[in-house]
Each structure stands twice: as structure tokens, then as C-alpha cells.
Design an enzyme around this catalytic site. Sequence first.
Site, short mmCIF file in Angstrom:
data_model
loop_
_atom_site.label_atom_id
_atom_site.label_comp_id
_atom_site.label_asym_id
_atom_site.label_seq_id
_atom_site.Cartn_x
_atom_site.Cartn_y
_atom_site.Cartn_z
N GLY A 28 3.14 -0.66 3.83
CA GLY A 28 2.42 -1.59 2.96
C GLY A 28 2.79 -3.03 3.27
O GLY A 28 3.85 -3.32 3.82
N SER B 27 0.79 -1.23 0.00
CA SER B 27 0.00 0.00 0.00
C SER B 27 0.82 1.28 0.00
O SER B 27 0.25 2.37 -0.08
CB SER B 27 -0.97 0.01 1.18
OG SER B 27 -2.04 -0.87 0.92
N TYR C 38 -10.95 2.47 5.38
CA TYR C 38 -9.92 2.12 4.41
C TYR C 38 -10.48 1.16 3.38
O TYR C 38 -10.96 0.08 3.71
CB TYR C 38 -8.75 1.48 5.14
CG TYR C 38 -7.47 1.38 4.37
CD1 TYR C 38 -6.55 2.42 4.38
CD2 TYR C 38 -7.16 0.23 3.65
CE1 TYR C 38 -5.34 2.32 3.70
CE2 TYR C 38 -5.97 0.12 2.97
CZ TYR C 38 -5.06 1.16 2.99
OH TYR C 38 -3.87 1.05 2.32
N SER C 39 -10.41 1.56 2.11
CA SER C 39 -10.97 0.74 1.04
C SER C 39 -10.06 0.76 -0.17
O SER C 39 -9.81 1.81 -0.77
CB SER C 39 -12.37 1.24 0.64
OG SER C 39 -12.85 0.54 -0.49
#
Length: 406
Positions: free
Chosen positions: A355, A110, A216-217
Amino acid sequence: MDGGRTHRARTTGTARTTGATRTTRTTGTARTTDPPHLARPAAHPEERTTMSDTHRPELQQALQDIVDSGWAGAQLRVNDPRGEWTGSAGVAVPGSAERPPVDGHFRIGSNTKTFTATLVLLLVADGLLELDGPVAGHLPEYELDPRITLRMVLQHTSGLFNFTGEYYEDGTTAPGIAWEGQEWVDNLLRTYRPEELVRLALSRPARFEPGTDWSYSNTNYVLARLLVEKVTGRPFAEEMGRRILTPLGLTGTVVPEDSPEIPEPHAHATYAYQDADEWKTLDVTRSNPSWISAAGDMISTTRDLHVFISALMGGRILPAGLLDEMRTPHPKLNYGLGLFVQETEDGRTVYTHNGGMWGWGALMFSSPDGTTTFTASLTCGAARLDMMQVGALFAEAQKRLVAEVF
């Protein structure tokens, strides 16, 4: 790691002084009155003098402690007023004696979102998108809620269902695509199209009304990819290269699309998972990341992540006003536009977006002016750790490095 035992290995480090310059593949863009992304890259500096490893023993020890806690390998790069330090600990391949390369490639998960958000904000700077304008008009084929703005997409306040699944406050869940366990392994090389991921999310109920909450999506950032392609008329990877990777000289950074390959050199990542009552392990270094798309598919190096976050925080990519918007956090979880705003234990502000992919962990932290950064990669071995245990190890590694660097 084998059977839950912690693997112990040596740590190596290299420190460099600030008194001389060094040769590097990457460079930031110079500050001008033109849009920052159009500025000419600075000249490559010359090689800096290498210092003894003993100059930063606290960083070497931190890496060793992280490996001893349960990671197979780790690499770290620190840039601060004292200079640049790189080091690694553990092993590149579980069962071997080879240490991870100090500038090896890894899947950044991420951290990709910060790159994606920056690219989108460059399009805002160019007038191709509006930060507080609705996105539905750009993508009419998806029949998006007209109340969803670009800001909501980048800040996770759109309410769009997360295509990797939702976890609700009452403890219930709603599954999305397969992203763990035997089902994910069975689809390790499967290609997902970004349109497929967005349509899956839109087929499920929204989590909340647009702009009324934060959650968070990953769907938001795949939608951002589609917006980039629609308004520029170019593939996402090409636009990322044209506007960010090439101007900054990020030659070790890759937008892989559906390719399972990772450039050499690199450590290997192992996924340990439970299938029914049986524990299994698999080398997942080679895998198709299209299941996460622009929400987490990129590959980079600690050097490239440093150059990127330092240039971004230093105001050398985005106009000042948009950088301020990016760094203004939503109060629920301190998330700005593609990055988190955190405070250290002594009250200092740092900017980050970490991430994770199965087998990999990636960290990217910067001071507000970009002069102090650390970037790191962690790899898993064969220890039998579930998602919660891996997450706890990751949080502890992050806490230790933030304390040592900041």
C-alpha cells in the site's frame, strides 16, 4: 532528502531466537471446529531472548540500501523459522538524527483492502452475504448493475469506475477526486463520506461489463464497506474491531474514519510535489484519510501486520474454503480476493497486498502457511520525486526485501 539528494543514515536491527517465547500485544486465534473468528485467542507468550544484531546483517544491509536509494526512513519486521528480527534505517523526521521506531505506527494504504476483504468473507461465512450473489439487493439506493456480484467487488472485476481516476490502455485518463498536488494539499483535512465516493463513481461510465475484465478500482472496497454496514447494522470500524482487531489483539491497528491523527510513536511522512513550476514540500503525517475510506485508510504497525497476515494465511481467521477462494487469483494480474498472489524468482508462492499514501509506503508479505512473513514501512523525505519515480523506488525496495526474506 533535500533537493533530490539521497539521505544516508544508520541502520539498526534486533533479532530474536525461536528457542524462547516473547511478550507481545498481539496473538492469533486458536484453531477450533467453530467459525475461526469465534475462537479464543491464544495465551500471550513470554519474552524471547534477544540475539546480537550481527545475526541478520543481510537484513540490516537491505534496509540501509533502501534508504540510500531515496527513502527518508524505513522499518522492517521479519518472522521466519530463524525467529523474529526488527530493524530501522534512516530518520524518523527529515533533518533530524532520530531513527524510525521499529514498531512505529504508519498509514498502510491499500493493505487495508486485505483487512476489508477478510471482514467481508467472515460475513459470507456467517451467511450474511453470498460470494457469488448480486450486491444490488443489499444497497438498492445506489441502483447498482444487478450483474455485479460480491466476488467481482472483491476481485476488481465489477467494472466500476475508480473514484480516484482512471488510466486507460490508450493513454487517456478520466479524473476522479483530488488525490495529488496542490488540490489534494488544499483538502488535506477535508472529510469525504463513503456514500459520496461511491455516488461519484456511479455517475461515471463503467470501465467494462461486469465480470468481463479486471481493473483495480478503489470504489469496490468502499462499496464493500457499505455492504458491511448494511448487513450488520454496525459502523464499519466497530465491525472490524469486533471481528478481527480485538480477537487477534491488534492493539496498534486503527480504523481512523475521518480523524487526521496517528498514534505515537511514528515516523513523519513528507510529500514533495510540483505546483506549476514550483516544487513544494509538506509534512503530511497528519491528514484526513477519508478520501480513500476502506480502500486504504487504516493505520497499523509491522507487528500487527505480521500477526494478521500470519493468522490469515495460517487458516486461523477464515474457513478453509473461503481462504482458498481468497487466494485464487484472477489471471490478468494475479489478484485474488483482497490480495495478490506472486511468485519469487526461484518459483515460491507468496501472498501480499502492499500500500501507499503520499509520504508513506507499506509492505506485507507471507508464505502460504504464514510461517515466514515480512512487514515494513517506508517514509518519504523532501526529494523531488514524481509519482512514477516514487513507484519505481517502491518496486525496487519490494524486490530487494522479497529476495532477502524468501
